[in-house]
Design a protein around this motif. Structure first.
Motif, PDB file in Angstrom:
ATOM      1  N   SER A  98       9.454   5.180  -5.932  1.00  0.00           N
ATOM      2  CA  SER A  98       8.736   6.069  -5.269  1.00  0.00           C
ATOM      3  C   SER A  98       7.143   5.641  -5.246  1.00  0.00           C
ATOM      4  O   SER A  98       6.365   6.172  -4.680  1.00  0.00           O
ATOM      5  N   THR A  99       6.791   4.633  -5.866  1.00  0.00           N
ATOM      6  CA  THR A  99       5.572   3.921  -6.445  1.00  0.00           C
ATOM      7  C   THR A  99       5.451   2.599  -5.522  1.00  0.00           C
ATOM      8  O   THR A  99       6.592   1.699  -5.677  1.00  0.00           O
TER       9      THR A  99
ATOM     10  N   ASP B 138       0.203   1.809   2.289  1.00  0.00           N
ATOM     11  CA  ASP B 138       1.697   2.135   2.962  1.00  0.00           C
ATOM     12  C   ASP B 138       2.414   3.209   2.079  1.00  0.00           C
ATOM     13  O   ASP B 138       2.156   3.366   1.051  1.00  0.00           O
ATOM     14  N   THR B 139       3.257   4.013   3.195  1.00  0.00           N
ATOM     15  CA  THR B 139       4.216   4.840   2.495  1.00  0.00           C
ATOM     16  C   THR B 139       5.495   4.665   2.876  1.00  0.00           C
ATOM     17  O   THR B 139       5.665   3.771   3.871  1.00  0.00           O
ATOM     18  N   LEU B 140       6.525   5.105   2.256  1.00  0.00           N
ATOM     19  CA  LEU B 140       7.908   4.901   2.562  1.00  0.00           C
ATOM     20  C   LEU B 140       8.457   5.252   3.933  1.00  0.00           C
ATOM     21  O   LEU B 140       9.093   4.720   4.733  1.00  0.00           O
ATOM     22  N   SER B 141       7.891   6.570   4.214  1.00  0.00           N
ATOM     23  CA  SER B 141       8.030   7.038   5.854  1.00  0.00           C
ATOM     24  C   SER B 141       7.671   6.063   6.675  1.00  0.00           C
ATOM     25  O   SER B 141       8.381   6.017   8.106  1.00  0.00           O
ATOM     26  N   GLU B 142       6.383   5.806   6.423  1.00  0.00           N
ATOM     27  CA  GLU B 142       5.827   4.724   7.681  1.00  0.00           C
ATOM     28  C   GLU B 142       6.377   3.752   7.696  1.00  0.00           C
ATOM     29  O   GLU B 142       6.955   3.038   8.952  1.00  0.00           O
ATOM     30  N   ILE B 143       6.907   3.139   6.610  1.00  0.00           N
ATOM     31  CA  ILE B 143       7.708   1.742   6.575  1.00  0.00           C
ATOM     32  C   ILE B 143       9.099   1.735   7.197  1.00  0.00           C
ATOM     33  O   ILE B 143       9.418   1.271   8.218  1.00  0.00           O
ATOM     34  N   ALA B 144       9.615   2.947   7.113  1.00  0.00           N
ATOM     35  CA  ALA B 144      10.947   3.395   7.327  1.00  0.00           C
ATOM     36  C   ALA B 144      10.726   3.502   8.957  1.00  0.00           C
ATOM     37  O   ALA B 144      11.802   2.909   9.934  1.00  0.00           O
ATOM     38  N   GLU B 145      10.070   4.162   9.480  1.00  0.00           N
ATOM     39  CA  GLU B 145       9.603   4.502  10.831  1.00  0.00           C
ATOM     40  C   GLU B 145       9.541   3.237  11.754  1.00  0.00           C
ATOM     41  O   GLU B 145       9.747   2.950  12.746  1.00  0.00           O
ATOM     42  N   LYS B 146       8.523   2.243  11.035  1.00  0.00           N
ATOM     43  CA  LYS B 146       8.082   0.968  11.522  1.00  0.00           C
ATOM     44  C   LYS B 146       9.364   0.190  11.875  1.00  0.00           C
ATOM     45  O   LYS B 146       9.571  -0.563  12.962  1.00  0.00           O
ATOM     46  N   TYR B 147      10.179  -0.230  10.894  1.00  0.00           N
ATOM     47  CA  TYR B 147      11.516  -0.742  11.154  1.00  0.00           C
ATOM     48  C   TYR B 147      12.924  -0.180  11.477  1.00  0.00           C
ATOM     49  O   TYR B 147      13.775  -0.879  11.718  1.00  0.00           O
ATOM     50  N   GLY B 148      12.511   1.123  11.806  1.00  0.00           N
ATOM     51  CA  GLY B 148      13.641   1.831  12.543  1.00  0.00           C
ATOM     52  C   GLY B 148      14.937   2.139  11.578  1.00  0.00           C
ATOM     53  O   GLY B 148      16.254   2.063  11.845  1.00  0.00           O
ATOM     54  N   VAL B 149      14.482   2.342  10.174  1.00  0.00           N
ATOM     55  CA  VAL B 149      15.790   2.831   9.186  1.00  0.00           C
ATOM     56  C   VAL B 149      15.463   4.000   8.530  1.00  0.00           C
ATOM     57  O   VAL B 149      14.150   4.331   8.774  1.00  0.00           O
ATOM     58  N   SER B 150      16.040   4.525   7.709  1.00  0.00           N
ATOM     59  CA  SER B 150      15.956   5.516   7.014  1.00  0.00           C
ATOM     60  C   SER B 150      15.163   5.436   5.696  1.00  0.00           C
ATOM     61  O   SER B 150      15.235   4.391   5.154  1.00  0.00           O
ATOM     62  N   VAL B 151      14.412   6.555   5.145  1.00  0.00           N
ATOM     63  CA  VAL B 151      14.003   6.487   3.794  1.00  0.00           C
ATOM     64  C   VAL B 151      15.020   6.087   2.641  1.00  0.00           C
ATOM     65  O   VAL B 151      14.867   5.588   1.828  1.00  0.00           O
ATOM     66  N   GLY B 152      16.344   6.835   2.974  1.00  0.00           N
ATOM     67  CA  GLY B 152      17.588   6.719   1.895  1.00  0.00           C
ATOM     68  C   GLY B 152      17.807   5.282   1.740  1.00  0.00           C
ATOM     69  O   GLY B 152      18.217   4.776   0.715  1.00  0.00           O
ATOM     70  N   GLN B 153      17.676   4.471   3.023  1.00  0.00           N
ATOM     71  CA  GLN B 153      18.299   3.233   2.944  1.00  0.00           C
ATOM     72  C   GLN B 153      17.060   2.476   2.205  1.00  0.00           C
ATOM     73  O   GLN B 153      17.640   1.421   1.410  1.00  0.00           O
TER      74      GLN B 153
END
Length: 356
Positions: A345-346, A321-336
């Protein structure tokens, strides 16, 4: 008038032969009973001198809890009932009469109605704090062969009438062994014999000639049924630890029109006797109830209550898993994601990541 119990010493009760029980259908006994109505020492086990708490607070839905509330006075409807049905259960309005003997004739001097309820401990709707007059009750009447007996052969108190945390304990706990004999305190008629699993367990309530009612809780077994006439000292049950109880004991209550009275104001338990042959009922006896209400209100005010509600969404991290993939999956931003999870970051597999 002197009660036949010697002061200053414990009197052992003698076992008596079983007496004939008169049900409420017995006209002679019933007529006699319903015609007559009269308008702190701390003791511990001598071997340990340690006060032992054996009673737990009842659940709110128990008979024990429901019995303690005083309801505003409410005028009863006048309904004449056949008293031969008193042992059939339910609530009835029973006709009562006070009579005096004049020239060999009984003359009625007062008539009134009283509740007979075989289910509810306090059906009277009488607030003892509002009593204006002093009522004098004659507890014993030797001329009529009505005496007083103690409920047990010995009466060490393990818990007194009074506060338990923010709640009130409305009787005295008397130590006993399971199977010990429990006896009626005065002559009277059994009003309730019932099971209360969240409070009293097996219990009995007896209405007495003198206007007092006594309650016997946590019995292993009750031996009498509603409508049974009992004499003072008669065996009515065997002690135990049923209901909400942490050890074998008798929970003993004294009540007047549903209002609990501290039994130690009436009984000298260590010396195994009544304090007096008569007892005065005043509003001051029930002043404790206002204190109990204030304590209960204070306890409720300190209970934390929610001021807001929210829904939390989390994601369990899997390998790759990566932050960008998780953010995209749930419709939120990486910053959130970083704000909610400490700018991490880990991503460690197995841990949870807060999404919203």
């Amino acid at each position: 008038m002197v009660l036949s119990l010697a002061p200053g010493r414990v009197l052992a009760q003698q076992r008596k032969a079983p007496q004939t029980k008169a049900k409420s259908g017995d006209a002679r006994k019933r007529k006699d009973f319903f015609r007559i109505k009269s308008p702190s020492i701390r003791y511990v086990r001598p071997d340990t001198t340690v006060l032992i708490e054996t009673e737990e607070l009842p659940d709110d839905n128990s008979d024990a809890s429901k019995s303690i509330f005083f309801n505003p006075a409410k005028k009863l409807s006048i309904v004449s009932e056949d008293t031969t049905t008193l042992n059939e259960g339910g609530q009835q309005i029973v006709e009562m009469a006070e009579q005096v003997l004049i020239d060999s004739s009984w003359i009625q001097v007062a008539g009134y109605y009283s509740i007979w309820d075989t289910h509810n401990i306090n059906p009277y709707r009488v607030d003892g704090r509002r009593l204006r007059d002093t009522l004098s009750l004659q507890l014993t009447d030797p001329q009529r062969k009505r005496f007083a007996k103690m409920p047990l052969n010995s009466t060490p108190i393990t818990s007194d009438f009074g506060f338990r945390g923010y709640r009130w304990h409305y009787g005295d706990d008397l130590d006993l062994e399971t199977g010990d004999s429990v006896k009626a305190a005065f002559d009277g008629v059994v009003r309730i014999s019932k099971w209360d699993g969240s409070g009293y367990g097996n219990y009995l309530l007896v209405r007495h000639y003198n206007g007092i009612e006594t309650l016997y809780g946590h019995l292993q077994k009750a031996l009498v049924t509603p409508g049974t006439f009992v004499k003072a000292g008669q065996l009515i049950g065997y002690g135990g630890s049923t209901g909400r109880s942490t050890g074998s004991h008798l929970h003993f209550e004294v009540r007047y029109e549903g209002n609990p009275i501290d039994p130690e104001k009436m009984y000298d338990f260590p010396d195994y006797k009544l304090w007096k042959d008569n007892f005065q009922i005043t509003s001051a006896l029930f002043s404790y109830y206002s204190q109990a209400l204030r304590a209960k209100a204070a306890a409720r005010s300190h209970t934390s209550k929610p001021s807001a509600a929210r829904r939390v969404v989390t994601h369990r991290i899997r390998s790759g898993d990566t932050l960008s993939e998780i953010a995209e999956k749930y419709g939120v931003s990486v910053g959130q994601l970083k704000r909610l999870n400490g700018s991490t970051s880990t991503l460690r597999p197995g841990r949870t990541l807060r999404i919203k």
